[in-house]
Design a protein around this motif. Structure first.
Motif, PDB file in Angstrom:
ATOM      1  N   UNK B  13     125.832 -20.341  -9.996  1.00  0.00           N
ATOM      2  CA  UNK B  13     124.823 -19.693  -9.183  1.00  0.00           C
ATOM      3  C   UNK B  13     124.377 -20.641  -8.077  1.00  0.00           C
ATOM      4  N   UNK B  14     123.481 -20.171  -7.257  1.00  0.00           N
ATOM      5  CA  UNK B  14     123.026 -20.973  -6.114  1.00  0.00           C
ATOM      6  C   UNK B  14     121.613 -21.505  -6.356  1.00  0.00           C
ATOM      7  N   UNK B  15     121.271 -22.520  -5.586  1.00  0.00           N
ATOM      8  CA  UNK B  15     119.919 -23.069  -5.691  1.00  0.00           C
ATOM      9  C   UNK B  15     118.890 -21.988  -5.369  1.00  0.00           C
ATOM     10  N   UNK B  16     117.768 -22.065  -6.067  1.00  0.00           N
ATOM     11  CA  UNK B  16     116.696 -21.104  -5.859  1.00  0.00           C
ATOM     12  C   UNK B  16     116.801 -19.854  -6.698  1.00  0.00           C
ATOM     13  N   UNK B  17     117.932 -19.634  -7.310  1.00  0.00           N
ATOM     14  CA  UNK B  17     118.148 -18.425  -8.110  1.00  0.00           C
ATOM     15  C   UNK B  17     117.541 -18.565  -9.505  1.00  0.00           C
ATOM     16  N   UNK B  18     117.594 -17.447 -10.240  1.00  0.00           N
ATOM     17  CA  UNK B  18     117.093 -17.392 -11.610  1.00  0.00           C
ATOM     18  C   UNK B  18     118.218 -16.887 -12.499  1.00  0.00           C
ATOM     19  N   UNK B  19     118.350 -17.488 -13.693  1.00  0.00           N
ATOM     20  CA  UNK B  19     119.377 -17.049 -14.642  1.00  0.00           C
ATOM     21  C   UNK B  19     118.769 -16.930 -16.035  1.00  0.00           C
ATOM     22  N   UNK B  20     119.455 -16.176 -16.871  1.00  0.00           N
ATOM     23  CA  UNK B  20     119.037 -16.015 -18.271  1.00  0.00           C
ATOM     24  C   UNK B  20     120.207 -16.340 -19.174  1.00  0.00           C
ATOM     25  N   UNK B  21     119.972 -17.228 -20.118  1.00  0.00           N
ATOM     26  CA  UNK B  21     120.974 -17.595 -21.107  1.00  0.00           C
ATOM     27  C   UNK B  21     120.564 -16.964 -22.437  1.00  0.00           C
ATOM     28  N   UNK B  22     121.558 -16.499 -23.157  1.00  0.00           N
ATOM     29  CA  UNK B  22     121.260 -15.774 -24.391  1.00  0.00           C
ATOM     30  C   UNK B  22     121.857 -16.467 -25.607  1.00  0.00           C
ATOM     31  N   UNK B  83     119.947 -28.279  -7.954  1.00  0.00           N
ATOM     32  CA  UNK B  83     121.262 -28.853  -8.264  1.00  0.00           C
ATOM     33  C   UNK B  83     121.232 -29.617  -9.590  1.00  0.00           C
ATOM     34  N   UNK B  84     120.134 -30.292  -9.839  1.00  0.00           N
ATOM     35  CA  UNK B  84     119.991 -31.105 -11.048  1.00  0.00           C
ATOM     36  C   UNK B  84     119.905 -30.316 -12.337  1.00  0.00           C
ATOM     37  N   UNK B  85     119.791 -29.007 -12.242  1.00  0.00           N
ATOM     38  CA  UNK B  85     119.752 -28.179 -13.451  1.00  0.00           C
ATOM     39  C   UNK B  85     121.153 -27.893 -13.976  1.00  0.00           C
ATOM     40  N   UNK B  86     122.144 -28.267 -13.205  1.00  0.00           N
ATOM     41  CA  UNK B  86     123.526 -28.095 -13.674  1.00  0.00           C
ATOM     42  C   UNK B  86     123.719 -28.908 -14.943  1.00  0.00           C
ATOM     43  N   UNK B  87     124.140 -28.238 -15.989  1.00  0.00           N
ATOM     44  CA  UNK B  87     124.236 -28.895 -17.296  1.00  0.00           C
ATOM     45  C   UNK B  87     124.851 -27.930 -18.292  1.00  0.00           C
ATOM     46  N   UNK B 109     127.627 -23.260 -26.421  1.00  0.00           N
ATOM     47  CA  UNK B 109     127.016 -23.680 -25.174  1.00  0.00           C
ATOM     48  C   UNK B 109     127.298 -22.769 -23.998  1.00  0.00           C
ATOM     49  N   UNK B 110     126.446 -22.886 -22.989  1.00  0.00           N
ATOM     50  CA  UNK B 110     126.636 -22.235 -21.692  1.00  0.00           C
ATOM     51  C   UNK B 110     126.688 -23.336 -20.644  1.00  0.00           C
ATOM     52  N   UNK B 111     127.751 -23.328 -19.869  1.00  0.00           N
ATOM     53  CA  UNK B 111     127.854 -24.328 -18.794  1.00  0.00           C
ATOM     54  C   UNK B 111     127.291 -23.711 -17.527  1.00  0.00           C
ATOM     55  N   UNK B 112     126.201 -24.278 -17.032  1.00  0.00           N
ATOM     56  CA  UNK B 112     125.561 -23.793 -15.812  1.00  0.00           C
ATOM     57  C   UNK B 112     125.903 -24.729 -14.664  1.00  0.00           C
ATOM     58  N   UNK B 113     126.398 -24.134 -13.588  1.00  0.00           N
ATOM     59  CA  UNK B 113     126.679 -24.892 -12.368  1.00  0.00           C
ATOM     60  C   UNK B 113     125.830 -24.301 -11.252  1.00  0.00           C
ATOM     61  N   UNK B 114     125.011 -25.138 -10.646  1.00  0.00           N
ATOM     62  CA  UNK B 114     124.163 -24.708  -9.538  1.00  0.00           C
ATOM     63  C   UNK B 114     124.735 -25.312  -8.247  1.00  0.00           C
ATOM     64  N   UNK B 115     125.091 -24.436  -7.320  1.00  0.00           N
ATOM     65  CA  UNK B 115     125.717 -24.910  -6.060  1.00  0.00           C
ATOM     66  C   UNK B 115     124.727 -24.885  -4.900  1.00  0.00           C
TER      67      UNK B 115
END
Lengths: 110, 115
Positions: B13-22, B83-87, B109-115
């Motif tokens: 996803x991109x910076x500033x966005x919101x995501x939900x992990x389940x 960007x630092x939330x990528x983890x 796990x869920x791999x989140x990449x923030x671009x």
């Protein structure tokens, strides 16, 4: 929770026993010793835990010294699939979270 | 297979966005724990829920929130992403709550990449 100290890495030959040490000299009487491992970026996998007696399950044995200041995780017959980062964690019953350190990277060589 | 499931496996996803992990815990487990693993911080505890109620909080940012639903599945919401939330984000489940040394079993796990 008490802090643990582990060497950064070790290796062993396939088929041999792997003995992974952990120092927890400030452990309290109500704190358990837990071992987890993480293979590459997979979720940490529970291995074994104990309070003061030695423990054994199908994966490993845990040897805790009498003064409880250190312990050793033993994988009796290491295989290539045991290559992973192994975390030794000390955890009190009243504290739910697991506090992971850097762990020890075990490399099993053919 | 620990019995803990997490979706999605990957999220870009991109910076500033919101995501939900389940996260769906193992059958019978009442506690759900969330952990974050980044390259520089290692594995860190974020938050724990027990039977729908928050039980313990770790290093969770105010931009992050979680909840546990009546069917015991949990969601971790991350907003205003940086960007630092990528983890890697892991969920673990256990039978009991605070005051117990119950074993925690981790999901994939869920791999989140923030671009």
């Amino acid at each position: 929770d008490a802090k643990t100290t582990q060497p950064p890495s070790m290796d062993c030959a396939e088929g041999r026993a792997a003995n992974l040490p952990c120092n927890h000299s400030t452990i309290s009487g109500n704190e358990y010793v837990y071992w987890y491992r993480q293979i590459h970026s997979q979720g940490p996998q529970y291995i074994i835990h104990g309070l003061k007696n030695n423990e054994t399950n199908e994966m490993a044995s845990l040897i805790i010294t009498e003064d409880r200041k250190s312990s050793t995780l033993i994988l009796p017959h290491a295989t290539l699939r045991d290559t992973a980062v192994y975390y030794c964690i000390v955890r009190a019953g009243a504290n739910s979270k697991l506090t992971f350190g850097k762990g020890i990277t075990l490399s099993v060589r053919p | 297979d620990s019995g803990v499931t997490q979706t999605p496996k990957h999220l870009i996803t991109a910076t500033g966005q919101r995501v939900t992990l389940r996260c769906s815990p193992r059958s019978g487990d009442l506690s759900v724990y969330w952990y974050q693993q980044s390259l520089d911080q290692g594995l860190q505890f974020l938050i724990q829920y027990y039977n729908g109620e928050e039980r313990a909080k770790g290093n969770i940012l105010e931009r992050f929130s979680a909840q546990q639903f009546p069917d015991l599945h949990s969601e971790l919401n991350l907003s205003s992403l940086e960007l630092g939330d990528s983890a890697l984000y892991f969920c673990a489940s256990g039978r009991a709550g605070l005051g117990s040394t119950d074993t925690q079993y981790f999901g994939p796990g869920t791999r989140l990449t923030v671009l």
